[in-house]
Design an enzyme around this catalytic site. Structure first.
Site, PDB file in Angstrom:
ATOM      1  N   TYR A   1      60.690  34.952  41.970  1.00 24.30           N
ATOM      2  CA  TYR A   1      60.002  36.301  42.192  1.00 24.30           C
ATOM      3  C   TYR A   1      61.225  37.231  42.338  1.00 24.30           C
ATOM      4  O   TYR A   1      60.845  38.460  41.767  1.00 24.30           O
ATOM      5  CB  TYR A   1      59.249  36.183  43.538  1.00 24.30           C
ATOM      6  CG  TYR A   1      58.308  37.067  44.060  1.00 24.30           C
ATOM      7  CD1 TYR A   1      57.476  37.644  43.255  1.00 24.30           C
ATOM      8  CD2 TYR A   1      58.613  37.921  45.277  1.00 24.30           C
ATOM      9  CE1 TYR A   1      56.443  38.622  43.776  1.00 24.30           C
ATOM     10  CE2 TYR A   1      57.856  38.828  45.794  1.00 24.30           C
ATOM     11  CZ  TYR A   1      56.879  39.333  44.838  1.00 24.30           C
ATOM     12  OH  TYR A   1      56.007  40.267  45.509  1.00 24.30           O
TER      13      TYR A   1
ATOM     14  N   LYS B   1      60.848  40.473  39.918  1.00 23.43           N
ATOM     15  CA  LYS B   1      60.642  41.800  40.495  1.00 23.43           C
ATOM     16  C   LYS B   1      61.663  42.753  40.169  1.00 23.43           C
ATOM     17  O   LYS B   1      61.554  43.928  40.289  1.00 23.43           O
ATOM     18  CB  LYS B   1      60.448  41.597  42.222  1.00 23.43           C
ATOM     19  CG  LYS B   1      59.152  41.145  42.235  1.00 23.43           C
ATOM     20  CD  LYS B   1      57.961  41.550  41.498  1.00 23.43           C
ATOM     21  CE  LYS B   1      56.626  42.045  42.294  1.00 23.43           C
ATOM     22  NZ  LYS B   1      55.567  42.424  41.206  1.00 23.43           N
TER      23      LYS B   1
HETATM   24  P1  NAD Z   1      46.927  39.199  45.547  1.00 19.58           P
HETATM   25  O1  NAD Z   1      47.332  37.750  45.184  1.00 19.58           O
HETATM   26  O2  NAD Z   1      46.054  39.679  46.623  1.00 19.58           O
HETATM   27  O3  NAD Z   1      46.504  39.968  44.294  1.00 19.58           O
HETATM   28  C1  NAD Z   1      47.297  39.593  42.891  1.00 19.58           C
HETATM   29  C2  NAD Z   1      46.107  39.579  41.924  1.00 19.58           C
HETATM   30  O4  NAD Z   1      46.733  39.402  40.583  1.00 19.58           O
HETATM   31  C3  NAD Z   1      45.059  38.464  42.159  1.00 19.58           C
HETATM   32  O5  NAD Z   1      43.850  38.796  42.249  1.00 19.58           O
HETATM   33  C4  NAD Z   1      45.520  37.595  41.034  1.00 19.58           C
HETATM   34  O6  NAD Z   1      44.203  36.913  40.678  1.00 19.58           O
HETATM   35  C5  NAD Z   1      45.751  38.299  40.062  1.00 19.58           C
HETATM   36  N1  NAD Z   1      46.651  37.935  38.925  1.00 19.58           N
HETATM   37  C6  NAD Z   1      47.381  36.727  38.953  1.00 19.58           C
HETATM   38  N2  NAD Z   1      47.830  36.406  37.782  1.00 19.58           N
HETATM   39  C7  NAD Z   1      47.396  37.076  36.717  1.00 19.58           C
HETATM   40  C8  NAD Z   1      47.395  37.204  35.637  1.00 19.58           C
HETATM   41  N3  NAD Z   1      48.392  36.313  34.769  1.00 19.58           N
HETATM   42  N4  NAD Z   1      46.642  38.024  35.008  1.00 19.58           N
HETATM   43  C9  NAD Z   1      45.746  38.835  35.415  1.00 19.58           C
HETATM   44  N5  NAD Z   1      45.685  38.839  37.029  1.00 19.58           N
HETATM   45  C10 NAD Z   1      46.484  38.198  37.595  1.00 19.58           C
HETATM   46  O7  NAD Z   1      48.666  39.870  45.687  1.00 19.58           O
HETATM   47  P2  NAD Z   1      49.142  41.455  46.366  1.00 19.58           P
HETATM   48  O8  NAD Z   1      49.625  41.269  47.800  1.00 19.58           O
HETATM   49  O9  NAD Z   1      47.815  42.279  46.228  1.00 19.58           O
HETATM   50  O10 NAD Z   1      50.013  41.938  45.366  1.00 19.58           O
HETATM   51  C11 NAD Z   1      49.896  42.896  44.360  1.00 19.58           C
HETATM   52  C12 NAD Z   1      51.459  43.021  43.754  1.00 19.58           C
HETATM   53  O11 NAD Z   1      52.165  43.906  44.779  1.00 19.58           O
HETATM   54  C13 NAD Z   1      51.913  42.097  42.924  1.00 19.58           C
HETATM   55  O12 NAD Z   1      52.720  42.408  41.997  1.00 19.58           O
HETATM   56  C14 NAD Z   1      53.244  41.568  44.386  1.00 19.58           C
HETATM   57  O13 NAD Z   1      54.346  41.061  43.772  1.00 19.58           O
HETATM   58  C15 NAD Z   1      53.577  43.012  44.941  1.00 19.58           C
HETATM   59  N6  NAD Z   1      53.796  42.837  46.276  1.00 19.58           N
HETATM   60  C16 NAD Z   1      53.009  42.727  47.500  1.00 19.58           C
HETATM   61  C17 NAD Z   1      53.388  42.860  48.493  1.00 19.58           C
HETATM   62  C18 NAD Z   1      52.679  42.690  49.879  1.00 19.58           C
HETATM   63  O14 NAD Z   1      53.234  42.758  50.845  1.00 19.58           O
HETATM   64  N7  NAD Z   1      51.164  42.454  49.369  1.00 19.58           N
HETATM   65  C19 NAD Z   1      54.905  42.922  48.913  1.00 19.58           C
HETATM   66  C20 NAD Z   1      55.924  43.131  47.856  1.00 19.58           C
HETATM   67  C21 NAD Z   1      55.153  43.118  46.665  1.00 19.58           C
END
Ligand code: NAD
Length: 306
Positions: A167, A171
């Site tokens: 990851y 990233k």
């Molecule tokens: P989440 O799991 O709630 O949502 C991610 C969504 O992406 C899911 O609905 C999933 O079905 C969809 N997904 C996964 N693989 C896919 C694909 N191949 N094609 C299309 N859709 C796909 O996660 P989140 O926390 O909302 O994260 C959103 C983004 O933010 C991600 O890139 C994550 O790495 C980043 N991020 C989040 C946090 C956090 O604190 N939540 C921290 C750092 C980075």
């Protein structure tokens, strides 16, 4: 500026918009007048399986609030499917102005136990997926001489975390992608920025809790809602943000940070040329005061979210 006009007339593709951060971004952009292609494959947090419900729910919420949205259920990891997402925006709404690369999965495991599949799955969705959609959108952004990319990175890559080598690599790779897009496409009036979000979502729920400190950290994350990240993503897409490109931001509840980028910290020069021995004897001791400790994200963001 009128609140509801900020993205009027614009069309956005938001990937992974069925849940968490992506769903909030899609809804907020729609509330500011953008028409949205809501992409979500609907898989499990580790990327297994598919489900149309998450994308449909976001589309329903946008339509119920008077906005316009269409669902797309394909994987960003598939190059031709990503092209199809952009084409769907053109077919339905006649253009594409905004691409938010948000879809993501996690396969956390300590590095010596990480399988090739754990590596490939995470790189494919995050890094390759962000390339796939960006490449498809770039063709149209270049033609219309406008467009905005917003990508998601993580402090796991920017700073560090245990058990997330796949990851973190993906990233930080997207940080390089965003900067390159900003450089290559600035001549076409195209901007690219990246956000490092902190938000409670099911993705955070998969962080392994091995000790009390980690348990406390996850409890604090629970209080941070993904709509705070959506505010920043939406602002980055406003025409009035025309000077904002090539930047890395972090958003944590009500806190917004401009993050540093890699620059030389300190230099050492040896007129006769360095040998391995002289590097060990002179360069390392001289540079050591500036070495970074093995920080993790929580060591740097050590205070409670505001
Ligand atoms: P989440 O799991 O709630 O949502 C991610 C969504 O992406 C899911 O609905 C999933 O079905 C969809 N997904 C996964 N693989 C896919 C694909 N191949 N094609 C299309 N859709 C796909 O996660 P989140 O926390 O909302 O994260 C959103 C983004 O933010 C991600 O890139 C994550 O790495 C980043 N991020 C989040 C946090 C956090 O604190 N939540 C921290 C750092 C980075």
């Amino acid at each position: 500026m009128s609140e509801d006009k900020m993205l009027e007339g614009k069309v956005a593709l938001v990937t992974g918009a069925g849940r968490g951060v992506g769903a909030e971004i899609a809804k907020m952009m729609a509330s500011r007048g953008a028409k949205i292609i809501v992409n979500d494959l609907g898989g499990e947090a580790d990327g297994e399986g598919t489900d149309q419900m998450p994308a449909m729910e976001t589309v329903k919420a946008i339509r119920e609030s008077g906005g316009e949205a269409e669902a797309n259920f394909d994987s960003v990891g598939d190059f031709s499917a990503a092209k199809g997402m952009v084409e769907q925006a053109l077919d339905h709404y006649g253009r594409i102005d905004i691409l938010v690369n948000n879809a993501g999965i996690l396969r956390d495991v300590i590095f010596h136990k990480m399988t090739e599949e754990d590596w490939d799955a995470v790189i494919n969705v995050h890094l390759k997926g962000s390339f796939n959609t960006s490449r498809a959108a770039a063709t149209y952004f270049r033609k219309q001489e406008s467009g905005v990319f917003v990508h998601m990175t993580s402090t796991s890559g920017l700073i560090g975390n245990f058990g997330q080598a796949n990851y973190a690599a993906a990233k930080l790779g997207i940080v390089g992608l965003s900067k390159s897009l900003a450089l290559d496409m600035s001549r076409f009036n195209v901007r690219s920025n990246i956000i490092s979000p902190f938000a409670w979502s099911r993705m955070i729920g998969t962080i392994p809790i091995n000790d009390e400190a980690q348990r406390e950290r996850v409890e604090k994350l629970r209080a941070m809602t993904p709509d705070k990240v959506a505010v920043m993503a939406t602002a980055l897409c406003a025409d009035t943000a025309r000077n904002v490109t090539g930047q890395v931001f972090a958003v944590r509840n009500n806190e917004i940070f401009l993050m540093s980028q890699h620059r030389p910290l300190r230099g050492m020069h040896e007129g006769k040329g360095w040998t391995p021995e002289s590097i060990v004897d002179h360069a390392f001791p001289a540079l050591e005061t500036m070495f970074y400790p093995l920080d993790r994200s929580a060591d740097i963001f050590s205070w409670d979210p505001v």
